[in-house]
Every structure is written in structure tokens, then in C-alpha cells.
Design an enzyme around this catalytic site. Structure first.
Site, PDB file in Angstrom:
ATOM      1  N   GLU A 150      38.499  25.565 -19.638  1.00 47.42           N
ATOM      2  CA  GLU A 150      38.929  24.676 -20.734  1.00 47.42           C
ATOM      3  C   GLU A 150      38.548  25.172 -22.131  1.00 47.42           C
ATOM      4  O   GLU A 150      37.963  24.436 -22.923  1.00 47.42           O
ATOM      5  CB  GLU A 150      38.374  23.266 -20.491  1.00 47.42           C
ATOM      6  CG  GLU A 150      38.797  22.704 -19.148  1.00 47.42           C
ATOM      7  CD  GLU A 150      38.228  21.324 -18.841  1.00 47.42           C
ATOM      8  OE1 GLU A 150      37.411  20.823 -19.625  1.00 47.42           O
ATOM      9  OE2 GLU A 150      38.641  20.738 -17.829  1.00 47.42           O
ATOM     10  N   GLU A 255      42.946  22.061  -9.186  1.00 47.48           N
ATOM     11  CA  GLU A 255      42.324  20.724  -9.191  1.00 47.48           C
ATOM     12  C   GLU A 255      43.390  19.646  -8.996  1.00 47.48           C
ATOM     13  O   GLU A 255      43.415  18.629  -9.684  1.00 47.48           O
ATOM     14  CB  GLU A 255      41.573  20.496 -10.511  1.00 47.48           C
ATOM     15  CG  GLU A 255      40.550  21.572 -10.817  1.00 47.48           C
ATOM     16  CD  GLU A 255      39.670  21.283 -12.023  1.00 47.48           C
ATOM     17  OE1 GLU A 255      39.674  20.143 -12.526  1.00 47.48           O
ATOM     18  OE2 GLU A 255      38.976  22.222 -12.463  1.00 47.48           O
TER      19      GLU A 255
HETATM   20  C1  GLA Z   1      37.748  19.121 -15.119  1.00 43.89           C
HETATM   21  C2  GLA Z   1      36.742  20.092 -14.558  1.00 43.89           C
HETATM   22  C3  GLA Z   1      36.313  19.679 -13.180  1.00 43.89           C
HETATM   23  C4  GLA Z   1      36.080  18.211 -13.068  1.00 43.89           C
HETATM   24  C5  GLA Z   1      37.297  17.480 -13.489  1.00 43.89           C
HETATM   25  C6  GLA Z   1      37.100  16.012 -13.288  1.00 43.89           C
HETATM   26  O1  GLA Z   1      39.003  19.323 -14.671  1.00 43.89           O
HETATM   27  O2  GLA Z   1      37.207  21.407 -14.484  1.00 43.89           O
HETATM   28  O3  GLA Z   1      35.139  20.358 -12.864  1.00 43.89           O
HETATM   29  O4  GLA Z   1      34.987  17.809 -13.863  1.00 43.89           O
HETATM   30  O5  GLA Z   1      37.494  17.791 -14.843  1.00 43.89           O
HETATM   31  O6  GLA Z   1      36.322  15.696 -12.193  1.00 43.89           O
END
Ligand code: GLA
Length: 370
Positions: A150, A255
Site C-alpha cells: 500500500e 486478499e
Molecule cells: C489490508 C492489509 C491486510 C489486512 C487488510 C484488512 O488489505 O494488506 O493485511 O490488514 O487490510 O484485514
């Protein structure tokens, strides 16, 4: 499509669903992010489900800086050791998440005792120590690392963080170099959310080009894929995967979840720092998910997986962010205490119609053209 074992009157209970790892064998790894209750076996139903369906795992939290390295001279590897051992026992591709991120980062890393920012040299030395120690410990065992998580704003510019503000733009290159030195055989990833939006995607493409031009061993881009029912469009998902593949990179879906609850914040941010206040209208399915939404979720998952299967030559893995609905971060983000339904398995660990949608997409993509 209903996968029943036989036409017995108790067929609904006897339903034996196919294993996702079998369905996607030869296409890409399929996996889930785990918390300690699954990899210690405390949640035995969850652990069984993971072992049956998944062949890759990510750690939801235990390898984040604040947990694995809470104080300057203290690492806590016990939970991460158990996580890696679980993956190895089950023959899985074990992922590390995440080395350099602005969240879940203790203040001591970038501030002195008076709260003033540390120097560039100090922060670089801390980053190197952390990466060398954590990646080095699992050298050859954790097969791929989210090195930077990020780094981008929604407009595609670099996000202000202690890393950027204290070290400068080359923190990205340095992080990848340190990770590569610590384990030359590990795959290294850049991971972010909402890269399906054009401005952020353009920023990520530019970032990857800069890293590649600097000779950084970047293997893949991770598309977090915290999706909604109506965002992103399948066309945007398709062209986003294509844009990174065109750089010669692999693509991971890292994710994945699909939020069916009413939006509590504007935009598609998955920033964990975002918080909103609960109202009853924002928690409409506390007593159960209506069939219509259940079907919409199944169709959404089928559509997303049809795109992933189309790109299976460049996708190495698809990982869900959680195992069963009760485990999901979306029960508490951005509003605490909601009842969310973003995954393939319900709170009793039963496969949902969304599971069937995913299997349908796998089978349709492989079916010979008629
Ligand atoms: C982001 C992070 C993850 C997690 C998600 C929410 O996407 O990369 O590690 O914290 O948020 O759980």
C-alpha cells in the site's frame, strides 16, 4: 449446480463439495489468509477446511511489524513459526505478509523517545535489520513476500508515510534489495488495493516500471481485491490484470473478499485506519443473508473467477482474506460489529452458493469449446 453425494433423503447434509485445490490444480494456487485459531488447530473445523481446499496460505496478522517485532530489541516469532509449520505440514505455498507498510507499524520504528522523526540512516538500518531477520529466519520456507504494502494514494501518487517522508522514494528499491539479499530464492511482491481504478492503476504501473528499471527483483503485483458486489467491473478486473502482465510481471490475487453490506464510507478504500459509526441500516443482514443477495454474491464470484481463469497463464495464486464469514475483518471494518458475508463458507463452515459459483467458473473455463 448442486454437488450432492447421492440421492439419499439426507442428501443436503451429505453434500460433499469438491476440493478447491483440485478444481484449480494446474491453473493457480488457491488459498486463504489464516489467523492463529486456524493454524494452531483451535478452530478445528476451520483448519480442516483449509487443509482440504487450499494449497497456499497467507498470515492475516502474525508477520506484520507490530506483532513480529514489537520492540527494538524484541522479536516474537512463536505464532509465525506455527503458521509456517502448518503450511509445511499441509504441503502449501507459504506466503509472508508484510515487510514494509505504514499500518500496524510501531512508533518506535520511526520516532525517537521525544516523538521526533528518526534520521534516514536510522530508519534504513531498522528496515534492513527487520527484513534481514524476518526473511532470513524463514529463508527457503516462506516462498514469497509482500515486500511493500500500500505505497500508493488513490490518485496514484506515493502515499506519505514514515518510509517516504524520512527515507525518500528509494525506500521501495531498498526494501526489495534487502529482501532479496535475505532470501535470493523468495518471490517478491508489491501489494495494494483498488488498483482496478484507473488513476491508482497508472500509479502502480509507473511504480513497477521504476522498480524494474532499477533492477529490483519484483516477481508479481498483488491485487488485494477487496471487492464489492458492483465494483470493480469485470472489464476493469480484466484490463488491470492485463496491464501488469504486459510489464512481464506475474499477478497474484491476494486478499479476495466481496463485501455485500451497504457502503459505510465513500470510495473503494481498504485502508484499515478508516472507521465509521454503526447504524442499524448499515447492518441489514444480522439475522441472515436473503436469497437474492446470496445469489448475487454467487454470480459475482463466478464472474470474478471467470476473469481469473481467463488470465490463469499469468496468475500464480488467488487467496481469500479469511476462511469462513465469521472470521472476516469485514465484520469489524469500517464499522464494528456488523454481520458480513464476504467469503465462500458460512459461519458454520458450510459451503455457500458462492462456492458453487467459483467451481462453476473453474469448470466452465476448462470445458472444451462446443
Ligand atoms: C489490508 C492489509 C491486510 C489486512 C487488510 C484488512 O488489505 O494488506 O493485511 O490488514 O487490510 O484485514
Amino acid at each position: 449446480m448442486v454437488f450432492t453425494a447421492c440421492a439419499h433423503p439426507r442428501a443436503a447434509q451429505l453434500r460433499v463439495e469438491p476440493s478447491l485445490r483440485d478444481e484449480f490444480r494446474g491453473a493457480f494456487h488457491i488459498g486463504a489468509a489464516l489467523n492463529p485459531s486456524q493454524f494452531t488447530g483451535r478452530d478445528s473445523a476451520g483448519a480442516r477446511l483449509v487443509a482440504r481446499h487450499y494449497d497456499t496460505i497467507s498470515p492475516e496478522n502474525v508477520l506484520k511489524w507490530a506483532l513480529v517485532h514489537p520492540a527494538l530489541d524484541r522479536y516474537d516469532f512463536a505464532p509465525a513459526d506455527q503458521y509456517v509449520a502448518f503450511g509445511e505440514r499441509n504441503g502449501m505455498f507459504v506466503v509472508g505478509h508484510t515487510l514494509v507498510w505504514h499500518s500496524q507499524l510501531p512508533r518506535w520504528v520511526h520516532q525517537d523517545a521525544n516523538g521526533a522523526p528518526v534520521s534516514r540512516d536510522t530508519l534504513l538500518a531498522r528496515m534492513r535489520d527487520h527484513i534481514t531477520t524476518v526473511v532470513g529466519r524463514y529463508r527457503g520456507r516462506i516462498k514469497g513476500w509482500d515486500v511493500v504494502n500500500e505505497a500508493l494514494n488513490e490518485d496514484g501518487s506515493l502515499r506519505h508515510s514514515p518510509w517516504l517522508d524520512i527515507i525518500g522514494e528509494d525506500y521501495l528499491v531498498k526494501a526489495f534489495q534487502f529482501a532479496h539479499e535475505a532470501d535470493p530464492s523468495a518471490e517478491l511482491y508489491y501489494n495494494d488495493y483498488s488498483l482496478e481504478n484507473p488513476a491508482k492503476r497508472a500509479g502502480a504501473v509507473a511504480l513497477c516500471k521504476r522498480l524494474l528499471a532499477a533492477g529490483v527483483p519484483l516477481t508479481a503485483v498483488g491485487l488485494q481485491a477487496h471487492q464489492k458486489l458492483d465494483w470493480p467491473t469485470l472489464a476493469a478486473e480484466d484490463s488491470t490484470i492485463g496491464a501488469f502482465a504486459a510489464l512481464g510481471l506475474r499477478v497474484n490475487i491476494t486478499e479476495l473478499d466481496v463485501d455485500v453490506l451497504p457502503p459505510a464510507v465513500r470510495g473503494q478504500s481498504a485502508d484499515v485506519a478508516t472507521r465509521a459509526t454503526a447504524t442499524a441500516a448499515q447492518n441489514p443482514y444480522a439475522a441472515g443473508l436473503p436469497d437474492s443477495v446470496q445469489r448475487a454474491l454467487a454470480a459475482r464470484y463466478e464472474g470474478l473467477f471467470s476473469v481469473f481463469m481467463k488470465h490463469r497463464a499469468v496468475i500464480d495464486r488467488v487467496t481469500f482474506w479469511g476462511v469462513a464469514d465469521g472470521d472476516s475483518w469485514l465484520n469489524n471494518w469500517p464499522v464494528r460489529g456488523r454481520t458480513s458475508y464476504p467469503l465462500l463458507f458460512d459461519r458454520q463452515h458450510r459451503a455457500k452458493p458462492a462456492f458453487d459459483g467459483v467451481v462453476r467458473a473453474a469448470r466452465t473455463a476448462r470445458a472444451p469449446a462446443t
